[in-house]
Scaffold this motif. Structure first.
Motif, PDB file in Angstrom:
ATOM      1  N   LYS A   7       0.810  -1.214   0.000  1.00  0.00           N
ATOM      2  CA  LYS A   7       0.000   0.000   0.000  1.00  0.00           C
ATOM      3  C   LYS A   7       0.846   1.268   0.000  1.00  0.00           C
ATOM      4  CE  LYS A   7      -3.905  -2.081   2.501  1.00  0.00           C
ATOM      5  NZ  LYS A   7      -4.801  -1.937   3.672  1.00  0.00           N
ATOM      6  N   CYS A  11      -2.957   5.014   1.265  1.00  0.00           N
ATOM      7  CA  CYS A  11      -3.850   3.843   1.348  1.00  0.00           C
ATOM      8  C   CYS A  11      -3.597   2.988   2.576  1.00  0.00           C
ATOM      9  CB  CYS A  11      -3.695   2.981   0.089  1.00  0.00           C
ATOM     10  SG  CYS A  11      -4.036   3.840  -1.447  1.00  0.00           S
ATOM     11  N   ILE A  14      -6.749   1.893   4.165  1.00  0.00           N
ATOM     12  CA  ILE A  14      -7.816   1.472   3.255  1.00  0.00           C
ATOM     13  C   ILE A  14      -7.948  -0.049   3.273  1.00  0.00           C
ATOM     14  CG2 ILE A  14      -8.626   1.444   0.863  1.00  0.00           C
ATOM     15  CD1 ILE A  14      -8.679   4.213   2.108  1.00  0.00           C
ATOM     16  N   VAL A  36      -9.144   5.050  -5.360  1.00  0.00           N
ATOM     17  CA  VAL A  36      -8.184   4.018  -4.959  1.00  0.00           C
ATOM     18  C   VAL A  36      -8.294   2.798  -5.867  1.00  0.00           C
ATOM     19  CG1 VAL A  36      -7.446   2.484  -3.085  1.00  0.00           C
ATOM     20  CG2 VAL A  36      -8.288   4.796  -2.561  1.00  0.00           C
ATOM     21  N   VAL A  68      -3.457   5.623  -5.522  1.00  0.00           N
ATOM     22  CA  VAL A  68      -4.581   6.516  -5.815  1.00  0.00           C
ATOM     23  C   VAL A  68      -4.318   7.270  -7.107  1.00  0.00           C
ATOM     24  CG1 VAL A  68      -5.218   6.785  -3.398  1.00  0.00           C
ATOM     25  CG2 VAL A  68      -3.650   8.405  -4.441  1.00  0.00           C
ATOM     26  N   THR A 133      -9.948   8.742  -1.315  1.00  0.00           N
ATOM     27  CA  THR A 133      -9.278   9.232  -0.105  1.00  0.00           C
ATOM     28  C   THR A 133      -9.644  10.677   0.232  1.00  0.00           C
ATOM     29  OG1 THR A 133      -7.340   9.822  -1.451  1.00  0.00           O
ATOM     30  CG2 THR A 133      -7.312   7.673  -0.364  1.00  0.00           C
TER      31      THR A 133
END
Length: 355
Positions: A7, A11, A14, A36, A68, A133
């Motif tokens: 990630k 993120c 996430i 994302v 992202v 995000t």
């Protein structure tokens, strides 16, 4: 193939309910900044690592990475944009995990190019909506009033261009404050998500150090003026909890960059600024950067940047500014000066020149 998902920094928290494959996306899908996705690394280019929480993650072809969509404006690296429709290939525009389509490249990276990616799927929530995000943090964004800036003293760190020394100037300015027992904070207001700048300022003595990525922005490039002003208010609210006497606010890239120019020519924004430090890479950019700022009715409190590493360049700047422009009061500070706290504390409360 390693299918562990690595990630990017935006993120870290996430956890999608599922991934929506590209085949299931409508043909007219239009991606938004902050959307994302999970991507497979096809080929390694300029970026060999992904900045995650606390460390860089090495990436290799076949890896799956969560990133992202965003834009990037970096004159010494990449220019890139969010695709208007689904593509067969995407590009890693920034090491913090910003993905888009490359538009132009600085010549030094033309041979290696960007790290190339394939979209595996968009991260969706339990309602089937693509996770974004920026939207996830929208309720934390405050409307710009200018009141937060007046609770402290904002010092704006500007540069003639990317890599002119403005981040280092800001960090050593903070270091000088810390040595004198003065509480200061650091804000990176515009740019592309990557923690290096705010980490440097924190390591050199900032009581708190934050940037726009805290509120989900992969980049501020092409953001509206209202968005950036709201971010400014929100980030100041964050750091003002520690009651800093000074807040050093860095704006990315050079004076002619879209968002930088937009802010500097906004009198309401500039009325919240107590002082300005201008960094330049050489004598020509120092002199003409000063002329540009003066034309915009902005008078820096000091000059700094890469040119101050050369006594000859400092001499050139002094000869022009002191003799041609009659700016005898203008201090030129190198990193040692900043680190020792040689900052002109007493100055006009606003950097807007009187007409």
């Amino acid at each position: 193939m390693n299918t562990r998902i690595k990630k990017g920094m935006l993120c870290n928290k996430i956890d999608p309910a599922r991934l929506l494959s590209p085949e299931l996306l409508p043909l007219d899908t239009s991606f938004q900044a902050g959307d994302v996705g999970v991507f497979e690394v096809l080929e390694i280019g300029k970026h060999t690592q992904l900045q995650s929480s606390g460390r860089n993650l090495s990436i290799l072809p076949g890896d799956h990475i969560m990133c992202v969509f965003g834009t990037r404006y970096a004159t010494n690296q990449f220019e890139g944009y969010i695709p208007s429709q689904i593509q067969d290939e995407y590009h890693l525009l920034g090491g913090g995990g910003v993905v888009g389509i490359l538009e132009s490249t600085h010549v030094k990276y033309e041979k290696e190019g960007p790290t190339r990616l394939k979209l595996i799927g968009m991260a969706v929530d339990h309602k089937g909506q693509i996770i974004n995000t920026i939207l996830e943090r929208k309720n934390a964004i405050k409307k710009f009033t200018g009141k937060e800036a007046h609770k402290t003293k904002v010092i704006l760190s500007l540069g003639s261009s990317m890599d002119s020394g403005k981040t280092t100037t800001a960090a050593y300015l903070v270091h000088g404050f810390a040595k004198k027992g003065i509480t200061s904070a650091y804000i990176k207001l515009t740019g592309t998500a990557y923690p290096k700048d705010k980490n440097l300022a924190y390591d050199l003595g900032a009581a708190v150090s934050v940037d726009f990525s805290k509120f989900g922005y992969p980049s501020t490039y092409l953001s509206s003026e209202a968005e950036i002003l709201n971010l400014y208010e929100t980030l100041l609210t964050e750091v003002n909890t520690l009651n800093p006497e000074f807040v050093v606010v860095e704006i990315a890239d050079g004076l002619f960059q879209r968002e930088t120019r937009m802010l500097l020519q906004n009198p309401v924004f500039m009325s919240t600024v107590h002082q300005v430090v201008f960094s330049a890479g050489d004598s020509l950019s120092a002199v003409h950067g000063m002329e540009t700022l003066i034309n915009w009715e902005i008078m820096p409190s000091a000059l700094s940047g890469l040119f101050t590493a050369s006594p000859l360049l400092i001499k050139e700047v002094k000869e022009y500014l002191y003799e041609k422009q009659d700016l005898l009061f203008m201090p030129i500070l190198n990193l040692e000066d900043l680190s020792l706290g040689k900052w002109p504390m007493i100055h006009q409360s606003s950097n807007l020149l009187q007409a």
